[in-house]
Design an enzyme around this catalytic site. Structure first.
Site, PDB file in Angstrom:
ATOM      1  N   LYS A  49       0.865  -1.169   0.000  1.00 60.23           N
ATOM      2  CA  LYS A  49       0.000   0.000   0.000  1.00 60.23           C
ATOM      3  C   LYS A  49       0.906   1.224   0.000  1.00 60.23           C
ATOM      4  O   LYS A  49       2.051   1.147   0.450  1.00 60.23           O
ATOM      5  CB  LYS A  49      -0.890  -0.054   1.252  1.00 60.23           C
TER       6      LYS A  49
ATOM      7  N   CYS B  43      -3.097   9.365  -7.401  1.00 61.85           N
ATOM      8  CA  CYS B  43      -4.308   8.962  -6.678  1.00 61.85           C
ATOM      9  C   CYS B  43      -5.381  10.031  -6.842  1.00 61.85           C
ATOM     10  O   CYS B  43      -5.158  11.190  -6.485  1.00 61.85           O
ATOM     11  CB  CYS B  43      -4.007   8.754  -5.203  1.00 61.85           C
TER      12      CYS B  43
HETATM   13  C1  LIG Z   1      -9.169  -0.330  -2.371  1.00 64.64           C
HETATM   14  C2  LIG Z   1      -8.125   0.224  -3.284  1.00 64.64           C
HETATM   15  C3  LIG Z   1      -7.030   0.888  -2.720  1.00 64.64           C
HETATM   16  C4  LIG Z   1      -6.027   1.386  -3.538  1.00 64.64           C
HETATM   17  N1  LIG Z   1      -4.958   2.022  -2.956  1.00 64.64           N
HETATM   18  C5  LIG Z   1      -3.929   2.438  -3.739  1.00 64.64           C
HETATM   19  C6  LIG Z   1      -2.760   3.009  -3.161  1.00 64.64           C
HETATM   20  O1  LIG Z   1      -2.636   3.118  -1.928  1.00 64.64           O
HETATM   21  N2  LIG Z   1      -1.760   3.402  -3.976  1.00 64.64           N
HETATM   22  C7  LIG Z   1      -1.834   3.260  -5.345  1.00 64.64           C
HETATM   23  O2  LIG Z   1      -0.876   3.602  -6.036  1.00 64.64           O
HETATM   24  N3  LIG Z   1      -2.918   2.709  -5.914  1.00 64.64           N
HETATM   25  C8  LIG Z   1      -3.982   2.307  -5.156  1.00 64.64           C
HETATM   26  N4  LIG Z   1      -5.087   1.731  -5.756  1.00 64.64           N
HETATM   27  C9  LIG Z   1      -5.141   1.592  -7.220  1.00 64.64           C
HETATM   28  C10 LIG Z   1      -4.734   0.188  -7.660  1.00 64.64           C
HETATM   29  O3  LIG Z   1      -3.397  -0.093  -7.323  1.00 64.64           O
HETATM   30  C11 LIG Z   1      -4.936   0.000  -9.179  1.00 64.64           C
HETATM   31  O4  LIG Z   1      -4.079   0.889  -9.863  1.00 64.64           O
HETATM   32  C12 LIG Z   1      -6.359   0.224  -9.637  1.00 64.64           C
HETATM   33  O5  LIG Z   1      -7.263  -0.280  -8.684  1.00 64.64           O
HETATM   34  C13 LIG Z   1      -6.662  -0.451 -10.975  1.00 64.64           C
HETATM   35  O6  LIG Z   1      -6.467  -1.842 -10.946  1.00 64.64           O
HETATM   36  P1  LIG Z   1      -7.633  -2.928 -10.667  1.00 64.64           P
HETATM   37  O7  LIG Z   1      -8.766  -2.642 -11.597  1.00 64.64           O
HETATM   38  O8  LIG Z   1      -6.994  -4.257 -10.915  1.00 64.64           O
HETATM   39  O9  LIG Z   1      -8.022  -2.768  -9.240  1.00 64.64           O
HETATM   40  C14 LIG Z   1      -6.123   1.234  -4.952  1.00 64.64           C
HETATM   41  C15 LIG Z   1      -7.229   0.574  -5.495  1.00 64.64           C
HETATM   42  C16 LIG Z   1      -8.219   0.078  -4.683  1.00 64.64           C
HETATM   43  C17 LIG Z   1      -9.390  -0.640  -5.304  1.00 64.64           C
END
Ligand SMILES: Cc1cc2nc3c(=O)[nH]c(=O)nc-3n(C[C@H](O)[C@H](O)[C@H](O)COP(=O)(O)O)c2cc1C
Ligand SMILES: Cc1cc2nc3c(=O)[nH]c(=O)nc-3n(C[C@H](O)[C@H](O)[C@H](O)COP(=O)(O)OP(=O)(O)OC[C@H]3O[C@@H](n4cnc5c(N)ncnc54)[C@H](O)[C@@H]3O)c2cc1C
Ligand code: FES
Lengths: 325, 300
Positions: free
Chosen positions: A54, A146
């Site tokens: 994270k 973000c």
């Molecule tokens: C619950 C949640 C928390 C996330 N927290 C972070 C984070 O702390 N830092 C970050 O770079 N991306 C964060 N993301 C983004 C994910 O790393 C990813 O880039 C994004 O969800 C797209 O991928 P996915 O569709 O496979 O989830 C978060 C996503 C979700 C769903």
């Protein structure tokens, strides 16, 4: 390719990227199951090729109140707000991950660890990069993208070429030979230009994409937005086409010279192959864990191997960036 | 059933159809919806504009779902102000649930709000011909929960412990548990020594056909130090035991990782909250520390 018992061909998914051995291309995306070393180990045990932490802050950072994460089968919206206890916790958890497994020594690490860092200033990025580099993770990922802390921090650094490049330089000053991936936002006019700017500033790789939007969901009866932050970043199945296009743009803009962790809506082996054809060498998996369970990493790998065998692909290099060839 | 099957984790608001004041600090809200929850599962309870927190389901009879909650902080103080007809968001059911075999003997141990979800267990288990020893503990008589309801259940023995001795045993509910287990073990030994089956042990008031069904299981929900003691007792006596754990929750369905427990990394929201004692014994943080919303360790 390895040949098992002379009948079954199983495509090998192993790659060496920037000097790191990845047993397969799946990478746990940042912010999912990412709070503790024990969580990272659990995901590694379930077959992920690499783990991303994270986002780690240079100081304690409070997130948003609940509700922070909601999902249906098409999408998730999250406004967790990047909570983190700061460097002391990062040190403890990363050190614990690097050490032998306290219960099952045979499960001790060596699934590569990507430490994801975040801050609200270039200086802050430099500071946390320094702290984290001392812990020697296999790679560092820089979260400049973000979308759910905009009220607090303003437009992400990933929305401007000079800001994105500036953060990259600030981080690279402290990271020595640890490869640095910069994580980009899809919520820009031209993600290719940003990719080019960060690579120009020294980024060794790119992660694309962070969440899309932000978006909003409203409860009809109470007529109120559901997330306490009102808006949140969109992830999951619905964003895959955006992620595939963004990876294609980044690959093209950087002439395929740096590895890309293609992330966004990857649920199946076919999704993984698709984003690799757009230019990704590794694939981030986050939201899909809810849908397909912790086995998603193994399943995606099996499905990739099956498809490659059926389609006579001998090596992943035949796939990566194929749309540009 | 886990949340994953439903493919929906977006809260919806439902009306409160009735409110029961259980004690000065505790209320039970019943909603105009059933979510098909099983005993031990929880829901995320959302008060628009305030917060969303996990609460165990204290009943889901196929028509209505209830929660029973203590007023402890900001969210639960606001929640306590709600009236019949107000809207509260719910999503779930989430997490694992308790399971028993037909005709099995169950020893339920409850502290704090734990009496509510444990009542749901007993209510369902007696329908499966289970026999129940139900141990409820509280600081004093006026803080006891669900004892009237428990008394009305078939095949259920209620045991009460209060810290001040104002009702039942003076002391901890875990002391009653130890006593029950010891009685059960000694009479099992006696009977096996005399070549008889253990079917009339004090804790097996109902005869059952299946030998396995006579083996008692201990289920417990309450403060972690109480659970820790129960875990130790059951491990020592080699009694099957399942515990309801609590950790700080955000998503509630296995994505964020905030509820992970060291060193196994299991997620209390998805791999729990009902966790077997065999697993609990491997969780070094169990009874030692939990984590706040920033992921920082907090000692018990
Ligand atoms: C619950 C949640 C928390 C996330 N927290 C972070 C984070 O702390 N830092 C970050 O770079 N991306 C964060 N993301 C983004 C994910 O790393 C990813 O880039 C994004 O969800 C797209 O991928 P996915 O569709 O496979 O989830 C978060 C996503 C979700 C769903
Ligand atoms: C699986 C599970 C089932 C629960 N079931 C019940 C129940 O049936 N009845 C009941 O009265 N209580 C239950 N709780 C506890 C309940 O969630 C807390 O009492 C509630 O969150 C307090 O919120 P607050 O804002 O009023 O208090 P605060 O002052 O914010 O917090 C008081 C305590 O509650 C904890 N807490 C706050 N937010 C959360 C959260 N999001 N997740 C977990 N803990 C939190 C804090 O860590 C703190 O220890 C359960 C908790 C869990 C994890
Ligand atoms: S609360 Fe998010 S993983 Fe358990």
């Amino acid at each position: 390719m390895i040949v098992l018992a002379g009948i079954l061909n199983v495509m090998e998914l192993k790659q060496n990227i920037l000097g790191i051995e990845f047993t397969n291309p799946t990478v746990l995306a940042s912010g999912i199951w990412g709070v503790t070393a024990s969580g990272w180990r659990c995901v590694a045990k379930n077959g992920a090729g690499a783990i991303t932490t994270k986002s780690l802050w240079d100081k304690e950072h409070k997130g948003h109140p609940n509700p922070t994460i909601i999902s249906n089968e098409y999408w998730s919206l999250n406004a967790v707000g990047i909570p983190d206890a700061g460097p002391e916790k990062a040190r403890e958890e990363i050190a614990s991950y690097m050490a032998d497994h306290p219960v099952y020594p045979e499960q001790s690490r060596r699934t590569p660890l990507v430490a994801n860092i975040v801050s609200n200033s270039k200086e802050g990025f430099g500071e946390i990069a320094k702290v984290i580099a001392e812990l020697k993770p296999d790679a560092i990922e820089v979260n400049i993208s973000c979308p759910n802390v905009e009220d607090e921090l303003g437009k992400p650094f990933a929305c401007s070429k000079p800001d994105a490049a500036g953060v990259t330089e600030a981080v690279k000053k402290h990271t020595g030979d640890i490869p640095v991936f910069v994580k980009l936002s899809p919520n820009v006019n031209n993600i290719g230009e940003i990719a080019k700017a960060v690579v120009g500033a020294g980024a060794d790789g790119i992660t694309a994409i962070n969440t899309v939007g932000p978006g909003m969901a409203i409860d009809l009866k109470s007529r109120k937005p559901i997330l306490s932050n009102r808006v949140g970043g969109l992830s999951g199945r619905a964003i895959k086409p955006v992620a595939v296009r963004c990876v294609a743009d980044c690959y093209k803009a950087t002439d395929g010279k740096v590895p890309i962790i293609g992330t966004g809506g990857i649920y199946t082996g076919e999704d993984a192959l698709e984003i690799m054809m757009a230019g990704a060498s590794l694939v981030g998996i986050g939201t899909a864990i809810w849908d397909r369970g912790e086995e998603v990493f193994k399943k995606v790998c099996e499905e990739m191997s099956e498809w490659c065998d059926a389609n006579d692909v001998k090596d992943l290099s035949e796939i990566i960036g194929s749309i540009h060839k | 059933m886990s949340c994953g099957c439903k493919k929906n984790n977006v809260p919806k608001t439902y009306k409160i159809v009735s409110i029961k004041k259980e004690t000065e600090q505790v209320q039970t809200f019943t909603f105009d919806v059933s979510l098909g929850a099983r005993p031990g599962q929880f829901v995320m309870v959302w008060l628009p504009g305030v917060d969303e927190v996990p609460m165990s389901v204290s009943m889901d009879d196929g028509k209505n779902l209830s929660i029973t909650f203590f007023q402890v902080g900001d969210m639960t103080t606001e929640l306590a102000k709600c009236k019949v007809g107000d809207l509260v968001g719910l999503r779930g059911p989430l997490g694992t649930h308790y399971e028993w075999k037909k005709g099995q003997h169950l020893i339920l141990v409850a502290g704090g709000y734990g009496a509510a979800p444990m009542y749901f267990v007993a209510n369902e288990a007696v329908k499966d011909e289970c026999t129940v020893d139900f141990i409820v503990g509280a600081r004093s008589k006026d803080l006891l929960l669900y004892t009237d309801e428990i008394k009305k259940l078939e095949n259920t023995n209620l045991h009460i412990a209060t810290d001040d001795g104002s009702e039942g045993h003076k002391g901890y509910n875990t002391e009653i548990l130890e006593k029950l287990i010891n009685q059960r073990l000694s009479s099992t030994e006696r009977q096996s020594a005399s070549g008889e089956a253990s079917k009339n042990t004090p804790l097996d008031s109902t005869p059952c056909e299946e030998p396995h069904s006579r083996k008692a299981s201990v289920f417990a929900c309450g403060p972690e130090m109480m659970l820790k003691r129960i875990s130790d007792i059951c491990a020592e006596e080699e009694v099957t035991c399942f515990l309801s754990l609590e950790r700080y929750m955000k998503c509630g369905y296995g994505l964020c990782g905030n509820c992970c427990m060291d060193p196994l990394g299991i997620r209390v929201c998805k791999d729990g909250p009902v966790i077997s004692n065999d697993i609990c014994r491997q969780l070094t943080e169990f009874g030692a520390y939990h984590r706040d919303e920033l992921g920082r360790k907090k000692k018990f």
